[in-house]
Design a protein around this motif. Structure first.
Motif, PDB file in Angstrom:
ATOM      1  N   GLU A 272       0.830  -1.201   0.000  1.00 56.67           N
ATOM      2  CA  GLU A 272       0.000   0.000   0.000  1.00 56.67           C
ATOM      3  C   GLU A 272       0.871   1.261   0.000  1.00 56.67           C
ATOM      4  O   GLU A 272       1.171   1.809  -1.056  1.00 56.67           O
ATOM      5  CB  GLU A 272      -0.944  -0.032   1.206  1.00 56.67           C
ATOM      6  N   VAL A 273       1.281   1.723   1.162  1.00 51.87           N
ATOM      7  CA  VAL A 273       2.031   2.978   1.254  1.00 51.87           C
ATOM      8  C   VAL A 273       3.372   2.869   0.528  1.00 51.87           C
ATOM      9  O   VAL A 273       3.754   3.762  -0.245  1.00 51.87           O
ATOM     10  CB  VAL A 273       2.247   3.377   2.731  1.00 51.87           C
ATOM     11  N   GLY A 274       4.089   1.786   0.778  1.00 55.32           N
ATOM     12  CA  GLY A 274       5.379   1.608   0.112  1.00 55.32           C
ATOM     13  C   GLY A 274       5.248   1.538  -1.390  1.00 55.32           C
ATOM     14  O   GLY A 274       6.021   2.157  -2.141  1.00 55.32           O
ATOM     15  N   ALA A 275       4.254   0.772  -1.852  1.00 52.40           N
ATOM     16  CA  ALA A 275       4.038   0.644  -3.299  1.00 52.40           C
ATOM     17  C   ALA A 275       3.654   1.991  -3.910  1.00 52.40           C
ATOM     18  O   ALA A 275       4.068   2.318  -5.037  1.00 52.40           O
ATOM     19  CB  ALA A 275       2.950  -0.392  -3.561  1.00 52.40           C
ATOM     20  N   GLU A 276       2.875   2.786  -3.175  1.00 53.00           N
ATOM     21  CA  GLU A 276       2.468   4.101  -3.680  1.00 53.00           C
ATOM     22  C   GLU A 276       3.672   5.033  -3.813  1.00 53.00           C
ATOM     23  O   GLU A 276       3.785   5.781  -4.790  1.00 53.00           O
ATOM     24  CB  GLU A 276       1.433   4.708  -2.725  1.00 53.00           C
ATOM     25  N   ILE A 277       4.579   4.985  -2.845  1.00 57.82           N
ATOM     26  CA  ILE A 277       5.785   5.820  -2.904  1.00 57.82           C
ATOM     27  C   ILE A 277       6.595   5.490  -4.149  1.00 57.82           C
ATOM     28  O   ILE A 277       7.028   6.377  -4.895  1.00 57.82           O
ATOM     29  CB  ILE A 277       6.639   5.606  -1.634  1.00 57.82           C
ATOM     30  N   VAL A 292      10.451  -5.305  -4.129  1.00 63.57           N
ATOM     31  CA  VAL A 292       9.651  -6.511  -3.891  1.00 63.57           C
ATOM     32  C   VAL A 292       8.473  -6.109  -3.018  1.00 63.57           C
ATOM     33  O   VAL A 292       8.630  -5.762  -1.844  1.00 63.57           O
ATOM     34  CB  VAL A 292      10.481  -7.614  -3.203  1.00 63.57           C
ATOM     35  N   SER A 293       7.282  -6.143  -3.592  1.00 65.54           N
ATOM     36  CA  SER A 293       6.074  -5.717  -2.887  1.00 65.54           C
ATOM     37  C   SER A 293       5.429  -6.904  -2.181  1.00 65.54           C
ATOM     38  O   SER A 293       5.045  -7.885  -2.816  1.00 65.54           O
ATOM     39  CB  SER A 293       5.083  -5.100  -3.880  1.00 65.54           C
ATOM     40  N   LEU A 294       5.316  -6.801  -0.861  1.00 64.37           N
ATOM     41  CA  LEU A 294       4.660  -7.826  -0.054  1.00 64.37           C
ATOM     42  C   LEU A 294       3.439  -7.227   0.636  1.00 64.37           C
ATOM     43  O   LEU A 294       3.265  -6.011   0.672  1.00 64.37           O
ATOM     44  CB  LEU A 294       5.629  -8.387   0.990  1.00 64.37           C
ATOM     45  N   GLU A 295       2.603  -8.089   1.183  1.00 63.49           N
ATOM     46  CA  GLU A 295       1.418  -7.613   1.897  1.00 63.49           C
ATOM     47  C   GLU A 295       1.824  -6.595   2.961  1.00 63.49           C
ATOM     48  O   GLU A 295       1.226  -5.537   3.100  1.00 63.49           O
ATOM     49  CB  GLU A 295       0.681  -8.794   2.533  1.00 63.49           C
ATOM     50  N   GLU A 296       2.871  -6.941   3.720  1.00 63.68           N
ATOM     51  CA  GLU A 296       3.430  -6.046   4.733  1.00 63.68           C
ATOM     52  C   GLU A 296       4.945  -6.218   4.736  1.00 63.68           C
ATOM     53  O   GLU A 296       5.455  -7.282   4.364  1.00 63.68           O
ATOM     54  CB  GLU A 296       2.875  -6.353   6.128  1.00 63.68           C
ATOM     55  N   LEU A 318      14.685  -2.684   3.954  1.00 60.91           N
ATOM     56  CA  LEU A 318      13.300  -2.792   4.423  1.00 60.91           C
ATOM     57  C   LEU A 318      12.747  -1.387   4.527  1.00 60.91           C
ATOM     58  O   LEU A 318      13.263  -0.567   5.293  1.00 60.91           O
ATOM     59  CB  LEU A 318      13.242  -3.494   5.776  1.00 60.91           C
ATOM     60  N   LEU A 319      11.702  -1.101   3.754  1.00 63.73           N
ATOM     61  CA  LEU A 319      11.156   0.251   3.709  1.00 63.73           C
ATOM     62  C   LEU A 319      10.160   0.477   4.839  1.00 63.73           C
ATOM     63  O   LEU A 319       9.081  -0.100   4.869  1.00 63.73           O
ATOM     64  CB  LEU A 319      10.490   0.511   2.356  1.00 63.73           C
ATOM     65  N   ASP A 320      10.556   1.340   5.767  1.00 63.04           N
ATOM     66  CA  ASP A 320       9.705   1.702   6.893  1.00 63.04           C
ATOM     67  C   ASP A 320       8.815   2.875   6.481  1.00 63.04           C
ATOM     68  O   ASP A 320       9.293   3.871   5.958  1.00 63.04           O
ATOM     69  CB  ASP A 320      10.585   2.097   8.079  1.00 63.04           C
ATOM     70  N   THR A 321       7.525   2.738   6.711  1.00 63.42           N
ATOM     71  CA  THR A 321       6.565   3.784   6.375  1.00 63.42           C
ATOM     72  C   THR A 321       5.702   4.088   7.596  1.00 63.42           C
ATOM     73  O   THR A 321       5.653   3.299   8.544  1.00 63.42           O
ATOM     74  CB  THR A 321       5.667   3.354   5.199  1.00 63.42           C
ATOM     75  N   THR A 357      13.925   4.650   5.550  1.00 61.58           N
ATOM     76  CA  THR A 357      12.706   5.413   5.330  1.00 61.58           C
ATOM     77  C   THR A 357      12.689   5.952   3.902  1.00 61.58           C
ATOM     78  O   THR A 357      13.662   5.798   3.157  1.00 61.58           O
ATOM     79  CB  THR A 357      12.601   6.588   6.319  1.00 61.58           C
ATOM     80  N   GLN A 358      11.616   6.609   3.536  1.00 63.77           N
ATOM     81  CA  GLN A 358      11.502   7.182   2.195  1.00 63.77           C
ATOM     82  C   GLN A 358      12.639   8.166   1.919  1.00 63.77           C
ATOM     83  O   GLN A 358      13.158   8.232   0.795  1.00 63.77           O
ATOM     84  CB  GLN A 358      10.154   7.886   2.043  1.00 63.77           C
TER      85      GLN A 358
END
Length: 556
Positions: A272-277, A292-296, A318-321, A357-358
């Motif tokens: 969700e948020v990560g994929a949107e970024i 790599v897009s995962l559920e979480e 690991l992308l922290d959002t 982070t972003q």
């Protein structure tokens, strides 16, 4: 753009295009059934005004839980005129639990805890809750489906009001996890061991019931923390299954490299948020970064990070959002601390696996100084523990261990040694009886205790069960090959039956029994000798004595 950047960008695009993400063709689901019975809580004026804006609900129940929000006369008159047909209840909330279609609300009614839905609507439960109060009705980081906490002044208030009638009917969502209690290290024979999943669930969807871990699939949000925290793999993420994810990571990295890409970096983010970024700002990614897009973000744990490095990745990010629950973020930091100790001990950089982070994305480019190692074959192990050690063995083989036999790990890490005080241990084997992973086993015909370190998750049940306090846990990562095989850590000579000569128990155990029972009335005189007999001879001796002395039957 340099030539190398251009090649990496093309290689990345080809890899993403050629390697499809694994999909469960028929994933398990859970179903919610709702009929539109809504409970609105908050200040009386705001809940009246909100109810007036709603239509299409089966019923609306108003419960005043907060003081009036605005004492302006005109405002109060509008609130009174709004929804005049609805009664406003006032009561102290005792407990709220449940989820979409099954909210159970308990209030203090005349000194007793009563089902509020029964009192207000003659129903067993509410389907939906709209909370307009100051405080959340739930203390968890993630609240249940069907619960909405919003301020009337919020920009999302109108959207929530508009959406509420759409939550009537039947709804499905994925069953995010699989659980195998046969390999769970939580509890055994009254001893409590691992509680990692219970400690990290941000939705309070995990409970311990009769020594077994249970996950309520309706409460579960799929945050992934429990699967990452579980040391045995008893809880595994189902979207995708770990072995499918490891296969995908290996193919993604290999395809990128086969197309000329260098220094591959895996970026794990949520869908969700990560994929949107990433979708909105693709320029933030360096050309060698493979998203790599995962559920979480926590759906991939330590074993997946290490498998990625062993598969040729130079770095795992690991992308922290902001939508990552605090409990899950803290878990990831603890897991990273353990992983960093491993990497450092094996001669790798701790920068090769990290949480970012972003703002860190523009600088997320693997350093050329990172160790380059041969790529491992596809990791096919379905067991989490075995997959992790396959990756670790590969990293150990190509790392620099400085001839050390073990690596010290942070307290609480699920790896380590069991030390036994040989002068205290009686080989009663209470530790073997409670060990959930069979890392502790008996010696068969010989009075001995064997230990397989690779299986030990440091749950502590053996330490708690030992009546002699002879066990000590040592957190470490054993780098020797013997960690994968049972090793004898304590033994004793066998005590032979004084009647038939059969070895039947460790000598220290028999000596301990004689010491503790010598003053017991059943073992006075010659009766103490029965403790030195095997089970068959002991029974024969008792019956022989009763036959010769019938009056002793009265003492039984």
């Amino acid at each position: 753009m340099t030539t190398e950047q251009s090649v990496n960008a093309k290689a990345r695009d080809l890899a993403i295009k050629q390697v499809s993400f694994p999909q469960n063709l028929a994933p398990a689901t859970v179903t919610y059934s709702t009929y539109g019975h809504l409970l609105i809580t908050g200040a009386e004026d705001t809940i009246r005004l909100a109810a007036a804006q709603l239509s299409g609900m089966a019923s609306i129940t108003l419960l005043a839980t907060d003081p009036i929000s605005n004492t302006d006369t005109d405002h109060l008159q509008r609130a009174i005129d709004a929804s005049p047909e609805l009664k406003v209840h006032t009561a102290k909330l005792s407990q709220i639990k449940g989820f979409l279609g099954q909210f159970q609300v308990t209030i203090d009614h005349q000194g007793n805890n009563e089902n509020f839905a029964k009192i207000a609507q003659n129903k067993n439960c509410f389907d939906l809750i709209l909370n307009l109060g100051q405080e959340s009705l739930f203390t968890t980081d993630l609240t249940p489906a069907g619960y909405f906490h919003v301020s009337p002044e919020s920009s999302t208030f109108s959207e929530v009001i508009e959406e509420l009638p759409n939550y009537i009917g039947e709804f499905e969502k994925p069953r995010y996890f699989q659980i195998n209690n046969d390999i769970c290290a939580h509890s055994n024979r009254g001893q409590t061991g691992c509680t990692r999943c219970l400690d990290v669930c941000p939705a309070d969807a995990i409970t311990s019931f009769k020594d077994l871990i249970e996950i309520n699939p309706h409460m579960c949000h799929g945050a992934g923390g429990c699967a990452t925290a579980c040391p045995t793999g008893a809880i595994s993420y189902a979207l995708p299954q770990p072995v499918m994810l490891h296969n995908y990571l290996h193919r993604l990295i290999s395809t990128y490299q086969n197309n000329g890409g260098t220094a591959p970096t895996i970026l794990i983010h949520d869908h969700e948020v990560g994929a949107e970024i990433i979708a909105n700002q693709p320029e933030l990614l360096s050309d060698n970064v493979l998203p790599v897009s995962l559920e979480e973000v926590a759906a991939a744990g330590q074993e997946s990070w290490l498998v990625s490095l062993a598969s040729g990745a130079q770095q795992v990010l690991l992308l922290d959002t902001p939508n990552v629950p605090d409990m899950v973020r803290d878990l990831l930091k603890r897991e990273l601390k353990t992983t960093h100790a491993m990497l450092e001990g094996l001669g790798y950089s701790t920068e090769q696996i990290k949480l970012i982070t972003q703002d860190d994305l523009p600088n997320a480019q693997a350093a050329s100084s990172y160790r380059t190692i041969p790529t491992i074959s596809v990791v096919t192990e379905t067991n989490k523990r075995e997959a992790l050690f396959v990756a670790l063995e590969h990293l150990t083989e190509h790392g620099e261990t400085a001839n050390q036999d073990s690596i010290a790990l942070p307290a609480g890490a699920p790896f380590g040694q069991v030390n036994v005080n040989s002068s205290s241990c009686t080989l009663c084997l209470s530790c073997v009886a409670v060990c959930p992973t069979q890392s502790l086993t008996d010696g068969g015909e010989m009075p001995a205790l064997n230990f397989r370190e690779q299986s030990c998750v440091q749950c502590g049940m053996c330490e708690s069960a030992c009546p002699e306090n002879a066990i000590e846990l040592v957190t470490q990562l054993n780098l020797k090959a013997e960690r994968a095989i049972p090793v004898q850590i304590h033994t004793d000579e066998a005590f032979e039956c004084i009647s038939c000569g059969k070895p039947f128990a460790p000598k220290r155990t028999v000596d301990k029994m004689i010491e503790k029972l010598s003053s017991h009335r059943f073992f006075q005189g010659d009766a103490i000798q029965r403790l030195k007999m095997c089970e068959d001879c002991r029974v024969n001796d008792i019956y022989t004595d009763l036959t010769a002395n019938p009056e002793k039957q009265l003492e039984l």
